[in-house]
Design a protein around this motif. Structure first.
Motif, mmCIF file in Angstrom:
data_model
loop_
_atom_site.group_PDB
_atom_site.id
_atom_site.type_symbol
_atom_site.label_atom_id
_atom_site.label_comp_id
_atom_site.label_asym_id
_atom_site.label_seq_id
_atom_site.Cartn_x
_atom_site.Cartn_y
_atom_site.Cartn_z
ATOM 1 N N UNK A 402 0.861 -1.179 0.000
ATOM 2 C CA UNK A 402 0.000 0.000 0.000
ATOM 3 C C UNK A 402 0.901 1.235 0.000
ATOM 4 N N UNK A 403 0.463 2.355 -0.563
ATOM 5 C CA UNK A 403 1.335 3.541 -0.580
ATOM 6 C C UNK A 403 1.713 4.042 0.814
ATOM 7 N N UNK A 404 0.938 3.648 1.829
ATOM 8 C CA UNK A 404 1.279 4.082 3.196
ATOM 9 C C UNK A 404 1.886 2.964 4.029
ATOM 10 N N UNK A 405 2.133 1.778 3.434
ATOM 11 C CA UNK A 405 2.755 0.732 4.242
ATOM 12 C C UNK A 405 2.823 -0.605 3.530
ATOM 13 N N UNK A 406 3.612 -1.497 4.116
ATOM 14 C CA UNK A 406 3.784 -2.863 3.623
ATOM 15 C C UNK A 406 3.346 -3.812 4.731
ATOM 16 N N UNK A 407 2.577 -4.836 4.381
ATOM 17 C CA UNK A 407 2.073 -5.772 5.402
ATOM 18 C C UNK A 407 2.579 -7.186 5.139
ATOM 19 N N UNK A 408 2.572 -7.994 6.201
ATOM 20 C CA UNK A 408 3.009 -9.398 6.140
ATOM 21 C C UNK A 408 2.383 -10.091 7.337
ATOM 22 N N UNK A 409 1.516 -11.048 7.072
ATOM 23 C CA UNK A 409 0.777 -11.714 8.155
ATOM 24 C C UNK A 409 0.652 -13.202 7.852
ATOM 25 N N UNK A 410 0.837 -14.030 8.875
ATOM 26 C CA UNK A 410 0.561 -15.464 8.722
ATOM 27 C C UNK A 410 -0.491 -15.875 9.743
ATOM 28 N N UNK A 411 -1.484 -16.595 9.271
ATOM 29 C CA UNK A 411 -2.470 -17.198 10.155
ATOM 30 C C UNK A 411 -2.592 -18.687 9.824
ATOM 31 N N UNK A 412 -2.647 -19.484 10.857
ATOM 32 C CA UNK A 412 -2.881 -20.923 10.733
ATOM 33 C C UNK A 412 -4.255 -21.191 11.323
ATOM 34 N N UNK A 413 -5.136 -21.783 10.529
ATOM 35 C CA UNK A 413 -6.525 -21.928 10.990
ATOM 36 C C UNK A 413 -6.967 -23.391 10.946
ATOM 37 N N UNK A 414 -7.919 -23.694 11.817
ATOM 38 C CA UNK A 414 -8.460 -25.053 11.915
ATOM 39 C C UNK A 414 -9.419 -25.308 10.760
ATOM 40 N N UNK A 415 -9.262 -26.463 10.143
ATOM 41 C CA UNK A 415 -10.229 -26.957 9.158
ATOM 42 C C UNK A 415 -10.858 -28.199 9.798
ATOM 43 N N UNK A 416 -12.082 -28.058 10.233
ATOM 44 C CA UNK A 416 -12.688 -29.132 11.023
ATOM 45 C C UNK A 416 -12.136 -29.103 12.438
ATOM 46 N N UNK A 417 -11.811 -30.282 12.977
ATOM 47 C CA UNK A 417 -11.316 -30.383 14.358
ATOM 48 C C UNK A 417 -9.956 -31.084 14.368
ATOM 49 N N UNK A 418 -8.865 -30.308 14.282
ATOM 50 C CA UNK A 418 -7.529 -30.924 14.321
ATOM 51 C C UNK A 418 -7.286 -31.636 15.647
ATOM 52 N N UNK A 419 -6.341 -32.579 15.644
ATOM 53 C CA UNK A 419 -6.064 -33.367 16.834
ATOM 54 C C UNK A 419 -5.299 -32.611 17.904
ATOM 55 N N UNK A 420 -5.114 -33.265 19.043
ATOM 56 C CA UNK A 420 -4.477 -32.634 20.199
ATOM 57 C C UNK A 420 -3.022 -32.248 19.920
ATOM 58 N N UNK A 421 -2.344 -33.020 19.072
ATOM 59 C CA UNK A 421 -0.946 -32.723 18.769
ATOM 60 C C UNK A 421 -0.819 -31.376 18.059
ATOM 61 N N UNK A 422 -1.736 -31.121 17.134
ATOM 62 C CA UNK A 422 -1.746 -29.841 16.423
ATOM 63 C C UNK A 422 -2.013 -28.707 17.413
ATOM 64 N N UNK A 423 -2.976 -28.893 18.281
ATOM 65 C CA UNK A 423 -3.306 -27.841 19.251
ATOM 66 C C UNK A 423 -2.146 -27.586 20.211
ATOM 67 N N UNK A 424 -1.497 -28.669 20.634
ATOM 68 C CA UNK A 424 -0.364 -28.498 21.548
ATOM 69 C C UNK A 424 0.736 -27.667 20.898
ATOM 70 N N UNK A 425 1.129 -28.036 19.672
ATOM 71 C CA UNK A 425 2.234 -27.312 19.026
ATOM 72 C C UNK A 425 1.810 -25.900 18.631
ATOM 73 N N UNK A 426 0.559 -25.719 18.211
ATOM 74 C CA UNK A 426 0.061 -24.370 17.922
ATOM 75 C C UNK A 426 0.193 -23.486 19.158
ATOM 76 N N UNK A 427 -0.162 -24.022 20.311
ATOM 77 C CA UNK A 427 -0.130 -23.239 21.549
ATOM 78 C C UNK A 427 1.300 -22.938 21.974
ATOM 79 N N UNK A 428 2.221 -23.863 21.745
ATOM 80 C CA UNK A 428 3.632 -23.595 22.045
ATOM 81 C C UNK A 428 4.172 -22.486 21.143
ATOM 82 N N UNK A 429 3.759 -22.508 19.876
ATOM 83 C CA UNK A 429 4.152 -21.431 18.956
ATOM 84 C C UNK A 429 3.553 -20.104 19.427
ATOM 85 N N UNK A 430 2.285 -20.139 19.825
ATOM 86 C CA UNK A 430 1.620 -18.931 20.310
ATOM 87 C C UNK A 430 2.313 -18.379 21.556
#
Length: 595
Positions: A402-430
């Protein structure tokens, strides 16, 4: 494609034989040494088929190797034929190490000095085995062999007014000239495209994703500049825009202008300028002063106008990303498991609802399921784009210019109900993301001193990620901006107020899933009761983090409070621009989490 690559390698080997050379080194870089390069300079892609943003190859008469870092170890095997090239790790076994172990005594290794930094050439000449010879090429053989090489895309310059950039070119040039005088330098050769764009308050679109102009500049210690660019690309108002002392020169006259610096003390950044430039200056009899590009630090520490623009652009960008995330959830709820290309295209459509968005800031990483385990995955490089997988995650890393700035964003989102291992590592990253976002540190602290904050919780479980934690980000410029960064690798640059860096820890399990959470952070002064200046981060990014992937049992109260506070800020600034189903989604996505 495999047969095409084999033919091209054979052509290079014929050239080696004709020139009585034994190997050719092919880096990813072009003469500007930028991370992203225009299509007509993609020599590594032409020779190997590899599309990543970092890498190299060496083609010898009877063997060849391709070198990539940890981001691309999976991708390279899919793109580069293994019966033609060996696969090597760019960091653990750099190309010249391979050359020393694989080539016979007396071998001659060809390099194009325009495609390597002065620092690389000096280091290589000092450390290369004495029984091997480095041969510096006048012309690159690939440029001759590349029959269907695309023509350069050269755009007209865009003039950036003070309402966007906050400081005139005349003032910037006077400031840099004063720093040259302190260093007793007569001039500096500027080769970094973003430095030139920043100094002259111009932008362009010569390189995809980067709003820059292919050009060079020599800044003299009186504040005047020789700007090497085709005059026809500059609007009539250019002279008035930049102020007195900017001389426009034809690009092909650069060598003559360097020769004219005979006897002058010329500042040259060996890390960012190509070896040809240093070689030309030395041959001309100039006195080279090695030092950092003097535009880098003032460019990195944004002024108040630039900071305000970054904040405003992140709100508009957050609206687009939030609309996209809401739309994805609705598609999944309707049973539509879309492919990665469709998802990336839709995100772009939401971004350009804002007419000020000129481009993406890098190729969108749209990665479903196991593809997300490749940090810099690109669905365009696959035989077929992947499709969303139920009970797994979708990772989308994207940004806008954008003329007033540059952006960069990553989001990891649930598709359905991921398992506990995914949630554990997501939370450690968070937890790591929050730890870095919440950091307080004294002036003089470097990014490498903060890096462990983002990794500590992953380390405690025996996990890590093979990429930096944060890179600098420009203001309507390069999404990867130096000299500041946050990584394990030592970096001497202290963080300064006004700098913008990414905060992007992650976790990747091959062929299973990948997680990354990225916000951009502004370095700010923080009030304390102590007697020293303390710095911290202010998050610029404004889009929800997926609450469905959080394992509450792993978050402490301070971390939970951070997440709830962040989401309240997102809701406050994004909600006025949303309505209907999108607004309902945002209310749910940013609702406070209670134990």
């Amino acid at each position: 494609m495999q047969s095409v690559i084999s033919q091209r390698v054979a052509q290079i080997r014929e050239w080696l034989a004709a020139e009585q050379l034994d190997a050719l080194v092919i880096p990813h870089e072009d003469e500007f040494l930028g991370e992203y390069i225009p299509e007509h300079n993609e020599r590594l892609l032409w020779a190997t088929g590899f599309t990543g943003s970092a890498g190299a190859a060496v083609i010898a008469r009877d063997k060849a190797a391709v070198f990539v870092d940890g981001r691309y170890v999976v991708q390279v095997r899919k793109q580069v034929p293994g019966d033609v090239f060996e696969y090597r790790h760019l960091i653990e076994e750099p190309p010249m190490h391979w050359v020393e172990t694989q080539l016979a005594s007396g071998s001659k290794i060809a390099v194009d000095p325009r495609l390597h930094s002065g620092a690389w050439l000096k280091r290589t000449q000092q450390t290369l085995n004495s029984d091997l010879t480095l041969v510096l090429l006048e012309a690159n053989p690939i440029d001759t062999l590349w029959a269907d090489r695309p023509a350069p895309t050269l755009s007209d310059a865009r003039l950036m007014g003070l309402d966007f950039v906050g400081q005139s070119s005349s003032d910037k040039r006077a400031k840099i000239a004063a720093s040259l005088q302190k260093q007793k330098a007569d001039a500096v050769l500027l080769t970094q495209l973003d430095s030139i764009a920043w100094l002259l308050n111009v932008r362009g679109s010569d390189v995809a994703c980067l709003p820059v102009l292919l050009s060079a500049a020599i800044l003299h210690n009186d504040g005047s500049v020789d700007f090497f660019i085709d005059q026809a690309r500059l609007p009539a108002e250019f002279a008035a825009h930049v102020g007195e002392g900017v001389r426009v020169q034809a690009p092909e006259t650069l060598k003559n202008s360097l020769n004219a610096l005979q006897g002058k003390r010329v500042l040259l950044d060996p890390a960012t300028s190509n070896a040809w430039a240093g070689q030309t200056l030395r041959d001309a009899g100039a006195i080279i002063l090695e030092g950092a590009d003097p535009c880098m630090l003032p460019k990195a520490a944004k002024n108040a106008t630039e900071v305000a623009g970054m904040k405003a652009s992140h709100i508009r960008d957050g609206v687009a990303v939030s609309k996209f995330l809401a739309w994805v959830d609705r598609q999944v709820a309707d049973g539509k498991l879309l492919d990665e290309a469709t998802l990336a295209d839709q995100l772009w459509q939401f971004r350009i609802e804002d007419p000020s968005c000129t481009d993406v800031s890098f190729d969108t990483i749209s990665a479903a399921g196991g593809n997300a385990a490749m940090c810099h995955y690109n669905h365009n490089n696959q035989p077929e784009p992947g499709v969303l997988e139920m009970d797994n995650v979708y990772l989308v890393d994207s940004g806008g210019q954008y003329p007033d700035g540059t952006t960069d964003i990553t989001r990891t989102i649930a598709i359905g109900t991921p398992g506990e291992e995914v949630k554990q590592t997501f939370t450690l990253v968070l937890k790591g993301h929050i730890a870095l976002a919440s950091a307080r540190f004294p002036r003089g602290t470097t990014g490498s001193q903060l890096d462990a904050l983002a990794r500590q919780h992953l380390w405690a479980y025996g996990f890590d990620f093979d990429h930096g934690t944060g890179h600098g980000v420009g203001h309507f410029l390069n999404v990867h901006e130096g000299p500041q960064r946050i990584s394990k690798a030592p970096n001497p640059t202290a963080l300064l107020p006004g700098m913008v860096l990414s905060n992007e820890p992650g976790y990747y399990r091959a062929d299973a899933f990948g997680i990354r959470i990225e916000n951009l952070e502004l370095v700010v002064e923080v009030a304390t009761e102590g007697d020293m200046t303390v710095l911290g981060f202010e998050s610029l990014t404004r889009a929800p983090i997926d609450r469905r992937l959080v394992d509450l049992s792993l978050l402490n109260d301070v971390e939970l409070d951070w997440l709830n506070t962040y989401h309240q800020k997102v809701f406050d600034v994004i909600s006025p621009s949303l309505e209907g189903a999108d607004l309902d989604w945002l209310k749910q996505a940013t609702a406070p989490i209670h134990r």
